[in-house]
Design a protein around this motif. Structure first.
Motif, PDB file in Angstrom:
ATOM      1  N   GLU A  24       0.832  -1.210   0.000  1.00 48.55           N
ATOM      2  CA  GLU A  24       0.000   0.000   0.000  1.00 48.55           C
ATOM      3  C   GLU A  24       0.863   1.256   0.000  1.00 48.55           C
ATOM      4  OE1 GLU A  24      -3.393   0.419  -0.122  1.00 48.55           O
ATOM      5  OE2 GLU A  24      -3.454  -1.718  -0.592  1.00 48.55           O
ATOM      6  N   THR A  25       2.015   1.173   0.689  1.00 47.09           N
ATOM      7  CA  THR A  25       2.944   2.310   0.760  1.00 47.09           C
ATOM      8  C   THR A  25       4.363   1.776   0.615  1.00 47.09           C
ATOM      9  OG1 THR A  25       3.344   2.195   3.147  1.00 47.09           O
ATOM     10  CG2 THR A  25       1.423   3.482   2.426  1.00 47.09           C
ATOM     11  N   LEU A  26       5.308   2.673   0.379  1.00 52.14           N
ATOM     12  CA  LEU A  26       6.709   2.251   0.280  1.00 52.14           C
ATOM     13  C   LEU A  26       7.201   1.678   1.609  1.00 52.14           C
ATOM     14  CD1 LEU A  26       8.204   5.154  -1.867  1.00 52.14           C
ATOM     15  CD2 LEU A  26       7.609   2.845  -2.606  1.00 52.14           C
ATOM     16  N   ALA A  27       6.654   2.149   2.710  1.00 47.97           N
ATOM     17  CA  ALA A  27       7.042   1.627   4.028  1.00 47.97           C
ATOM     18  C   ALA A  27       6.617   0.170   4.201  1.00 47.97           C
ATOM     19  CB  ALA A  27       6.441   2.484   5.142  1.00 47.97           C
ATOM     20  N   ASP A  28       5.621  -0.267   3.428  1.00 45.14           N
ATOM     21  CA  ASP A  28       5.149  -1.654   3.490  1.00 45.14           C
ATOM     22  C   ASP A  28       6.003  -2.609   2.665  1.00 45.14           C
ATOM     23  OD1 ASP A  28       2.989  -0.828   5.049  1.00 45.14           O
ATOM     24  OD2 ASP A  28       1.663  -0.607   3.311  1.00 45.14           O
ATOM     25  N   MET A  29       6.963  -2.078   1.926  1.00 43.19           N
ATOM     26  CA  MET A  29       7.730  -2.903   0.998  1.00 43.19           C
ATOM     27  C   MET A  29       8.450  -4.086   1.666  1.00 43.19           C
ATOM     28  SD  MET A  29       8.347  -3.331  -2.185  1.00 43.19           S
ATOM     29  CE  MET A  29       7.920  -1.784  -2.935  1.00 43.19           C
ATOM     30  N   PRO A  30       9.152  -3.909   2.784  1.00 37.30           N
ATOM     31  CA  PRO A  30       9.828  -5.076   3.381  1.00 37.30           C
ATOM     32  C   PRO A  30       8.863  -6.211   3.724  1.00 37.30           C
ATOM     33  CG  PRO A  30      10.674  -3.056   4.345  1.00 37.30           C
ATOM     34  CD  PRO A  30       9.471  -2.673   3.502  1.00 37.30           C
ATOM     35  N   GLY A  31       7.727  -5.886   4.310  1.00 42.07           N
ATOM     36  CA  GLY A  31       6.748  -6.914   4.663  1.00 42.07           C
ATOM     37  C   GLY A  31       6.147  -7.569   3.431  1.00 42.07           C
ATOM     38  N   TYR A  32       5.859  -6.771   2.412  1.00 45.15           N
ATOM     39  CA  TYR A  32       5.317  -7.306   1.166  1.00 45.15           C
ATOM     40  C   TYR A  32       6.300  -8.286   0.531  1.00 45.15           C
ATOM     41  CZ  TYR A  32       4.335  -7.460  -3.824  1.00 45.15           C
ATOM     42  OH  TYR A  32       4.129  -7.885  -5.100  1.00 45.15           O
ATOM     43  N   LEU A  33       7.565  -7.895   0.454  1.00 41.52           N
ATOM     44  CA  LEU A  33       8.565  -8.787  -0.138  1.00 41.52           C
ATOM     45  C   LEU A  33       8.752 -10.056   0.692  1.00 41.52           C
ATOM     46  CD1 LEU A  33      11.199  -6.202  -1.407  1.00 41.52           C
ATOM     47  CD2 LEU A  33       9.580  -7.539  -2.761  1.00 41.52           C
ATOM     48  N   ALA A  34       8.685  -9.933   2.003  1.00 37.59           N
ATOM     49  CA  ALA A  34       8.783 -11.125   2.857  1.00 37.59           C
ATOM     50  C   ALA A  34       7.609 -12.066   2.583  1.00 37.59           C
ATOM     51  CB  ALA A  34       8.822 -10.718   4.330  1.00 37.59           C
ATOM     52  N   ASP A  35       6.422 -11.500   2.373  1.00 42.76           N
ATOM     53  CA  ASP A  35       5.239 -12.326   2.085  1.00 42.76           C
ATOM     54  C   ASP A  35       5.400 -13.101   0.783  1.00 42.76           C
ATOM     55  OD1 ASP A  35       3.929 -11.559   4.374  1.00 42.76           O
ATOM     56  OD2 ASP A  35       2.615 -10.108   3.369  1.00 42.76           O
ATOM     57  N   ILE A  36       5.822 -12.419  -0.274  1.00 41.11           N
ATOM     58  CA  ILE A  36       5.912 -13.108  -1.566  1.00 41.11           C
ATOM     59  C   ILE A  36       7.171 -13.958  -1.684  1.00 41.11           C
ATOM     60  CG2 ILE A  36       4.477 -11.387  -2.734  1.00 41.11           C
ATOM     61  CD1 ILE A  36       7.068 -10.394  -4.129  1.00 41.11           C
ATOM     62  N   ARG A  37       8.105 -13.801  -0.729  1.00 43.11           N
ATOM     63  CA  ARG A  37       9.319 -14.613  -0.736  1.00 43.11           C
ATOM     64  C   ARG A  37       9.278 -15.672   0.367  1.00 43.11           C
ATOM     65  NH1 ARG A  37      14.053 -13.068  -2.733  1.00 43.11           N
ATOM     66  NH2 ARG A  37      15.099 -13.318  -0.738  1.00 43.11           N
ATOM     67  N   ALA A  38       8.090 -16.022   0.799  1.00 41.49           N
ATOM     68  CA  ALA A  38       7.891 -17.077   1.805  1.00 41.49           C
ATOM     69  C   ALA A  38       8.669 -16.808   3.094  1.00 41.49           C
ATOM     70  CB  ALA A  38       8.272 -18.439   1.228  1.00 41.49           C
ATOM     71  N   GLY A  39       8.711 -15.527   3.485  1.00 49.80           N
ATOM     72  CA  GLY A  39       9.346 -15.168   4.749  1.00 49.80           C
ATOM     73  C   GLY A  39      10.850 -14.975   4.687  1.00 49.80           C
ATOM     74  N   ARG A  40      11.447 -15.255   3.533  1.00 51.89           N
ATOM     75  CA  ARG A  40      12.902 -15.075   3.429  1.00 51.89           C
ATOM     76  C   ARG A  40      13.248 -13.589   3.452  1.00 51.89           C
ATOM     77  NH1 ARG A  40      14.227 -17.258  -1.892  1.00 51.89           N
ATOM     78  NH2 ARG A  40      12.023 -16.967  -2.259  1.00 51.89           N
ATOM     79  N   VAL A  41      14.350 -13.264   4.096  1.00 44.66           N
ATOM     80  CA  VAL A  41      14.808 -11.880   4.170  1.00 44.66           C
ATOM     81  C   VAL A  41      15.266 -11.434   2.786  1.00 44.66           C
ATOM     82  CG1 VAL A  41      16.519 -10.323   5.181  1.00 44.66           C
ATOM     83  CG2 VAL A  41      15.484 -12.129   6.584  1.00 44.66           C
ATOM     84  N   THR A  42      14.855 -10.236   2.397  1.00 47.71           N
ATOM     85  CA  THR A  42      15.245  -9.675   1.111  1.00 47.71           C
ATOM     86  C   THR A  42      16.532  -8.889   1.296  1.00 47.71           C
ATOM     87  OG1 THR A  42      12.914  -9.461   0.512  1.00 47.71           O
ATOM     88  CG2 THR A  42      14.488  -8.196  -0.790  1.00 47.71           C
ATOM     89  N   PRO A  43      17.563  -9.165   0.492  1.00 46.96           N
ATOM     90  CA  PRO A  43      18.810  -8.395   0.603  1.00 46.96           C
ATOM     91  C   PRO A  43      18.543  -6.894   0.431  1.00 46.96           C
ATOM     92  CG  PRO A  43      19.111 -10.284  -0.854  1.00 46.96           C
ATOM     93  CD  PRO A  43      17.641 -10.189  -0.555  1.00 46.96           C
TER      94      PRO A  43
END
Length: 84
Positions: A24-43
């Motif tokens: 929804e916002t740029l601040a949501d990006m880490p959580g969004y990426l974690a969701d679509i990456r099955a919880g893996r940390v995004t570099p």
């Protein structure tokens, strides 16, 4: 047992639409990426790149506001009426 046969031409092109939603916002990006990456940390470098891409298009994905018929309308003349 019989082998399935296909009447699809080798020249047939398939289109697969996939939507994972979007932040929804740029601040949501880490959580969004974690969701679509099955919880893996995004570099951090990937997070920064994707966040910048979203920033360039207004900070959020335009796809949630679109409807599937709009996406598929250009394809309809060539799509079969039924799927075998």
């Amino acid at each position: 047992m019989t082998t399935p046969t296909s009447t699809v031409s080798p020249d047939t092109v398939g289109i697969l639409f996939m939507a994972y939603g979007g932040p929804e916002t740029l601040a949501d990006m880490p959580g969004y990426l974690a969701d679509i990456r099955a919880g893996r940390v995004t570099p951090d470098t990937v997070l920064e790149e994707i966040t910048n891409n979203y920033r360039q298009i207004g900070g959020r994905s335009p796809y949630p506001n679109l409807r599937a018929p709009r996406w598929t309308r250009p394809c309809r003349p060539s799509l079969p009426r039924t799927v075998p």
